[in-house]
Design a protein around this motif. Structure first.
Motif, PDB file in Angstrom:
ATOM      1  N   SER A 250       0.819  -1.214   0.000  1.00 59.09           N
ATOM      2  CA  SER A 250       0.000   0.000   0.000  1.00 59.09           C
ATOM      3  C   SER A 250       0.852   1.264   0.000  1.00 59.09           C
ATOM      4  O   SER A 250       0.383   2.330  -0.420  1.00 59.09           O
ATOM      5  N   ALA A 251       2.080   1.161   0.458  1.00 62.26           N
ATOM      6  CA  ALA A 251       2.972   2.313   0.476  1.00 62.26           C
ATOM      7  C   ALA A 251       3.541   2.626  -0.894  1.00 62.26           C
ATOM      8  O   ALA A 251       4.121   3.701  -1.103  1.00 62.26           O
ATOM      9  N   GLY A 252       3.405   1.698  -1.850  1.00 62.76           N
ATOM     10  CA  GLY A 252       3.920   1.915  -3.197  1.00 62.76           C
ATOM     11  C   GLY A 252       5.405   1.639  -3.288  1.00 62.76           C
ATOM     12  O   GLY A 252       5.988   0.930  -2.479  1.00 62.76           O
ATOM     13  N   GLY A 253       6.031   2.222  -4.297  1.00 65.21           N
ATOM     14  CA  GLY A 253       7.461   2.021  -4.490  1.00 65.21           C
ATOM     15  C   GLY A 253       7.793   0.675  -5.094  1.00 65.21           C
ATOM     16  O   GLY A 253       7.024   0.105  -5.867  1.00 65.21           O
ATOM     17  N   ASP A 254       8.930   0.132  -4.700  1.00 63.41           N
ATOM     18  CA  ASP A 254       9.426  -1.150  -5.227  1.00 63.41           C
ATOM     19  C   ASP A 254       8.768  -2.284  -4.443  1.00 63.41           C
ATOM     20  O   ASP A 254       9.408  -2.985  -3.667  1.00 63.41           O
ATOM     21  N   SER A 255       7.465  -2.468  -4.660  1.00 58.01           N
ATOM     22  CA  SER A 255       6.673  -3.310  -3.756  1.00 58.01           C
ATOM     23  C   SER A 255       7.026  -4.786  -3.840  1.00 58.01           C
ATOM     24  O   SER A 255       6.885  -5.501  -2.848  1.00 58.01           O
ATOM     25  N   ASP A 256       7.473  -5.278  -4.988  1.00 55.53           N
ATOM     26  CA  ASP A 256       7.869  -6.686  -5.002  1.00 55.53           C
ATOM     27  C   ASP A 256       9.081  -6.907  -4.105  1.00 55.53           C
ATOM     28  O   ASP A 256       9.163  -7.910  -3.381  1.00 55.53           O
ATOM     29  N   THR A 257      10.009  -5.948  -4.086  1.00 58.49           N
ATOM     30  CA  THR A 257      11.202  -6.099  -3.250  1.00 58.49           C
ATOM     31  C   THR A 257      10.901  -5.861  -1.781  1.00 58.49           C
ATOM     32  O   THR A 257      11.374  -6.615  -0.918  1.00 58.49           O
TER      33      THR A 257
END
Length: 297
Positions: A250-257
């Protein structure tokens, strides 16, 4: 082979794979409605380079009981898969190793004009190592460092890998350590520098929005703007695998990592149901080459 170590590390690897594949679902803006409502998408969830490289970490430990850097580098190169969305720096290293026969040490030092990569790649794959050596934190630091410099030689990248590995070890061997106590314990074992300082700053953050804004969520794909946020999530939500991953995605960014790191740390914890069964069934299975008991040469 120590069966307890293998079981701990395999649990962490599964958690990392599920987190990775879950987080990768939300790289596409079309799925953000499901993210807001916390609705699981149908499978299969496909994992990325985070898991592909973590599989090599596990396979080398499974075969040798330690990080043999030459074997690890060969495994990284042999199992390089362009479709797993590797970062450009690591992709270059592994392609040149496989196609041209260059040595990993030379290539890793060349990154960023000779400074070495400070990316989050060493941190995203290392949690199973922490679980493997959970009974010896000095060994965790030593082996995590050895695993990092095969591709990431910058001090920040090494520190990020050490911090994640230590957190996974604590999750496995000392699950009662949570909150500020966890952040302090990880910082105490993390090498001096920017990453350790930011982990210590994380102890004063009270909510996920502030954590994302002040600690970073991997927009720069660096260890510095990825690892402290992941550790904050684990410290504050790590009792619940699903809640931890939803919070990070939910915070976004590089979510898979971020979800791979968090999943690997939380997945290292004791208990057979750490990862929700319906998440496991949606996730792409681990490859046979990674979990086989045949020695990796």
């Amino acid at each position: 082979m120590n069966p307890d170590r293998r079981a701990r590390a395999l649990s962490s690897l599964r958690g990392s794979a599920v987190g990775d594949a879950f987080g990768a679902c939300f790289d596409d803006v079309i799925n953000h409605g499901a993210l807001r409502s916390r609705t699981l998408l149908p499978g299969p969830w496909l994992w990325t380079d985070d898991t592909q490289m973590a599989c090599s970490i596990f396979a080398v430990l499974n075969a040798h009981g330690r990080i043999d850097q030459e074997v690890l580098a060969r495994s990284f190169a042999e199992h390089y898969d362009i479709y797993r969305r590797y970062g450009p720096g690591t992709s270059r290293i592994l392609r040149l190793m496989r196609q041209k026969g260059y040595h990993w040490g030379e290539l890793a030092r060349q990154a960023r004009g000779g400074r070495g990569s400070w990316g989050n790649g060493a941190a995203m794959r290392v949690a199973p190592l922490g679980a493997w050596f959970a009974d010896d934190l000095d060994r965790v630091v030593e082996e995590a460092t050895a695993s990092a410099v095969v591709t990431h030689t910058h001090p920040d990248a090494v520190a990020g890998a050490v911090a994640v590995a230590v957190a996974a070890a604590l999750s496995s061997a000392q699950p009662h350590v949570r909150g500020v106590e966890l952040l302090d314990a990880v910082a105490a074992r993390t090498p001096r520098g920017s990453v350790r300082s930011k982990i210590r700053e994380a102890r004063f953050v009270s909510d996920s929005s502030t954590a994302a804004a002040e600690l970073g969520v991997g927009h720069e794909t660096s260890a510095l703007d990825t690892v402290p946020f992941c550790l904050w999530v684990v410290a504050n939500h790590g009792h619940d695998f699903a809640d931890s991953c939803w919070t990070a995605a939910s915070a976004g960014g590089d979510s898979d990592t971020t979800c791979a790191i968090i999943g690997g740390i939380v997945g290292a914890g004791p208990g057979i149901d750490v990862v929700p069964p319906d998440w496991l069934t949606r996730c792409e299975p681990l490859p046979e080459w990674a979990t086989a008991t045949i020695p990796l040469l």
